[in-house]
Design an enzyme around this catalytic site. Structure first.
Site, PDB file in Angstrom:
ATOM      1  N   ASN A 218       1.337  10.036  19.613  1.00  0.00           N
ATOM      2  CA  ASN A 218       0.318   9.271  18.884  1.00  0.00           C
ATOM      3  C   ASN A 218      -1.106   9.625  19.313  1.00  0.00           C
ATOM      4  O   ASN A 218      -2.073   9.308  18.606  1.00  0.00           O
ATOM      5  CB  ASN A 218       0.547   7.767  19.076  1.00  0.00           C
ATOM      6  N   ASN A 243      10.686   3.716  15.659  1.00  0.00           N
ATOM      7  CA  ASN A 243       9.707   3.274  14.668  1.00  0.00           C
ATOM      8  C   ASN A 243      10.354   2.806  13.365  1.00  0.00           C
ATOM      9  O   ASN A 243      11.581   2.804  13.213  1.00  0.00           O
ATOM     10  CB  ASN A 243       8.686   4.376  14.401  1.00  0.00           C
ATOM     11  N   ILE A 244       9.508   2.438  12.410  1.00  0.00           N
ATOM     12  CA  ILE A 244       9.983   1.845  11.158  1.00  0.00           C
ATOM     13  C   ILE A 244      10.851   2.811  10.355  1.00  0.00           C
ATOM     14  O   ILE A 244      11.767   2.387   9.658  1.00  0.00           O
ATOM     15  CB  ILE A 244       8.799   1.365  10.292  1.00  0.00           C
ATOM     16  N   CYS A 304       2.832  -2.099  20.225  1.00  0.00           N
ATOM     17  CA  CYS A 304       3.496  -0.871  19.774  1.00  0.00           C
ATOM     18  C   CYS A 304       2.380   0.047  19.297  1.00  0.00           C
ATOM     19  O   CYS A 304       1.457   0.319  20.067  1.00  0.00           O
ATOM     20  CB  CYS A 304       4.533  -1.161  18.686  1.00  0.00           C
ATOM     21  N   SER A 305       2.401   0.501  18.069  1.00  0.00           N
ATOM     22  CA  SER A 305       1.294   1.309  17.566  1.00  0.00           C
ATOM     23  C   SER A 305       0.179   0.412  17.027  1.00  0.00           C
ATOM     24  O   SER A 305      -0.931   0.402  17.536  1.00  0.00           O
ATOM     25  CB  SER A 305       1.785   2.267  16.478  1.00  0.00           C
ATOM     26  N   ASP A 306       0.513  -0.367  15.990  1.00  0.00           N
ATOM     27  CA  ASP A 306      -0.496  -1.228  15.380  1.00  0.00           C
ATOM     28  C   ASP A 306      -0.311  -2.703  15.706  1.00  0.00           C
ATOM     29  O   ASP A 306      -1.144  -3.521  15.342  1.00  0.00           O
ATOM     30  CB  ASP A 306      -0.515  -1.039  13.857  1.00  0.00           C
ATOM     31  N   TRP A 308       2.094  -4.915  14.691  1.00  0.00           N
ATOM     32  CA  TRP A 308       2.571  -5.880  13.690  1.00  0.00           C
ATOM     33  C   TRP A 308       4.055  -5.711  13.351  1.00  0.00           C
ATOM     34  O   TRP A 308       4.581  -6.413  12.501  1.00  0.00           O
ATOM     35  CB  TRP A 308       1.740  -5.816  12.415  1.00  0.00           C
ATOM     36  N   ASP A 309       4.760  -4.790  13.991  1.00  0.00           N
ATOM     37  CA  ASP A 309       6.190  -4.611  13.735  1.00  0.00           C
ATOM     38  C   ASP A 309       7.015  -4.905  14.992  1.00  0.00           C
ATOM     39  O   ASP A 309       7.474  -6.022  15.206  1.00  0.00           O
ATOM     40  CB  ASP A 309       6.465  -3.186  13.236  1.00  0.00           C
TER      41      ASP A 309
END
Length: 537
Positions: A218, A243-244, A304-306, A308-309
């Site tokens: 990332n 990840n998603i 995590c990254s953003d 929100w997950d």
């Protein structure tokens, strides 16, 4: 295939645009109610047509497809977003279930270490965060603005939950914008140190939900993670949750082995090949680590990254383990409203409400996966949750149904802009209209108990009641005889308590005063009997 929802969004940017012309056209198309199908208040029949439906279980079926302003309904002749238009009425307004200030006060906030800030009242600091945030008492508004520039999407570390006794906190945020050059931000480093100082621990633990290789990758897109050289009073732990995109493909594989046929001969190997339960294990394991660190008195930051997950999965599951309030029917609703809806899980992108592109790479079953984790916990702790499996299935059904406004849009700002609370009904209005339908008869309240589920493949199960419930070849398990007997005993107990209250009232009446005078000094009062009345379970 019983029914499926149809998006009611118009092609314009505003789904409510030209509502008068739409109402007129609907009025002209009104027909008789569907045969053998109850229409919901606000639902209207549009058209019907004779078709042949190729059913994966029964082959070709002749019948009629009815189209309403909400769904498709197929009625066989052989033997065997709508949310904005809903006119359903319920006794309780579900939108009032979660009130941020009330929830923070329940946790004992604000205090001398943490304060409430309204810096995001107009969504100017972070457009995907809620308006009310809790931050370190020593952090100024200017500090928050500076930290905002160094966190992805402006999602700065903010408090989600505090331990009342040891004052350890769960903070959530997004990744730091380190990039390939390894940028540093003194304001961000100092801000995390303020979080550590708030409960006086030597080290602040940062849980990065990602596999370490993904966090490193990332950096190429401007993201990254907190390095040891910059954050010397913190320890970084990677939780290896994928990840998603990985989760989306995993669920697709799971669907392939349960629909339309379940192949018994290779069931275990087929299930293992989906890696679905392995992902469930990693999410639960990560949440256990967060909860255990908090129980030990150490504050944590989760991202995590953003943010929100996977972040929402970890924080909400950890809170479910730590705080018995979230294990009640209404407390669980508050947890979902706070950690998922208010803090900006991208429901619109992940589920695809109003989006015709079914191959969208933003689609992912992150929330479904979380509810699956909750179900796994209820299986391991059958007396710890006030709600039953029916509530979890109902939540997931209406995640996709568009019947309620609860899971529409990506963030609080979008919901406010579209006046969601005034124009749609909350799912909790339905749930709270009949709480007994969703209650667990085995529930035993325990205020200070921390739950540590076993995150082992040997203790995890496929949620058959949800994933395979529409397959007619899979016989649904009937209600447990023990559970049925327990429900009967609870009803009997309530009946006895009611009679006891009636006796109390009759004893307190003037006509019965002579009876109380003649009672012996050692006789137990009805109140004393109530105090010692227990079920044998």
């Amino acid at each position: 295939m019983a029914s499926a929802s149809i998006p009611v969004y118009s092609s314009s940017n505003n789904p409510l645009e030209n509502s008068s012309s739409h109402n007129a056209s609907r009025e002209s198309l009104k027909m008789e109610p569907l045969a053998d199908c109850s229409l919901l208040p606000g639902e209207e029949r549009i058209i019907d047509k004779d078709i042949i439906y190729i059913c994966p279980f029964s082959g070709a079926l002749k019948g009629k497809v009815f189209i309403t302003n909400y769904r498709l309904y197929f009625k066989s002749t052989d033997a065997l977003l709508f949310a904005y238009l809903s006119q359903e009425k319920f006794e309780e307004n579900g939108w009032s279930v979660y009130k941020p200030m009330e929830e923070f006060r329940r946790q004992g906030l604000p205090n001398d270490k943490w304060r409430v800030t309204f810096i995001n009242a107009n969504y100017e600091l972070c457009d995907t965060y809620p308006t009310i945030l809790v931050v370190p008492f020593k952090a100024t508004e200017e500090d928050l603005r500076k930290v905002c520039t160094f966190r992805s999407r402006g999602r700065i570390p903010v408090l989600s939950w505090i331990h009342r006794e040891n004052q350890a906190v769960i903070c959530r945020c997004s990744q730091p914008l380190v990039g390939m050059s390894g940028k540093r931000n003194k304001d961000d480093e100092r801000y995390l140190d303020l979080i550590r100082e708030a409960n006086g621990t030597a080290k602040l633990t940062i849980y990065d939900a990602r596999p370490s290789v993904n966090a490193v990758a990332n950096k190429a897109t401007g993201g990254g993670y907190e390095g040891d050289d910059a954050y010397q009073n913190a320890e970084l732990v990677f939780l290896d949750i994928h990840n998603i995109h990985v989760m989306r493909e995993s669920l697709k594989k799971l669907k392939d082995i349960v629909y339309p046929n379940v192949e018994e001969s290779h069931w275990l190997s087929s299930l293992e090949s989906t890696h679905w339960l392995e992902h469930i294990k990693l999410v639960i394991s990560g949440a256990i680590q967060v909860a255990d660190k908090i129980s030990g008195g150490n504050s944590v930051v989760v991202h995590c990254s953003d943010g929100w997950d996977r972040t929402a999965q970890l924080t909400s599951l950890a809170m479910l383990m730590l705080d018995s309030h979230y294990r009640t029917l209404r407390g669980f609703q508050v947890l979902l409203e706070k950690e998922w809806i208010s803090f900006g899980h991208k429901f619109a992108n992940r589920i695809g409400h109003g989006d015709k592109n079914h191959a969208d790479q933003d689609r992912s079953p992150i929330f479904v996966q979380f509810i699956d984790c909750v179900w796994q916990m209820t299986k391991q702790f059958p007396t710890a949750f006030e709600f039953n499996e029916r509530l979890l299935v109902t939540i997931l059904d209406h995640l996709f149904s568009c019947r309620f406004g609860t899971f529409l849009f990506n963030c609080e700002r979008a919901r406010d802009t579209n006046e969601l609370r005034s124009k749609t009904v909350s799912l909790w209005s339905l749930v709270n209209s009949d709480l007994s339908f969703y209650q667990n008869p085995f529930y035993t309240p325990e205020s200070n108990r921390v739950l540590y589920p076993v995150a082992s493949m040997r203790h995890l199960e496929l949620w058959v009641t949800y994933y395979i419930r529409w397959n007619p070849r899979i016989r649904q398990q009937q209600q447990s005889p023990v559970e049925q007997r327990y429900i009967e005993l609870l009803a009997l107990r309530d009946e006895y308590l009611k009679k006891l209250e009636e006796l109390q009232l009759s004893d307190s009446s003037p006509n019965s005063s002579h009876l109380s005078n003649s009672s012996t000094p050692n006789a137990a009062s009805p109140t004393q009997h109530i105090t010692h009345l227990h079920t044998p379970f």
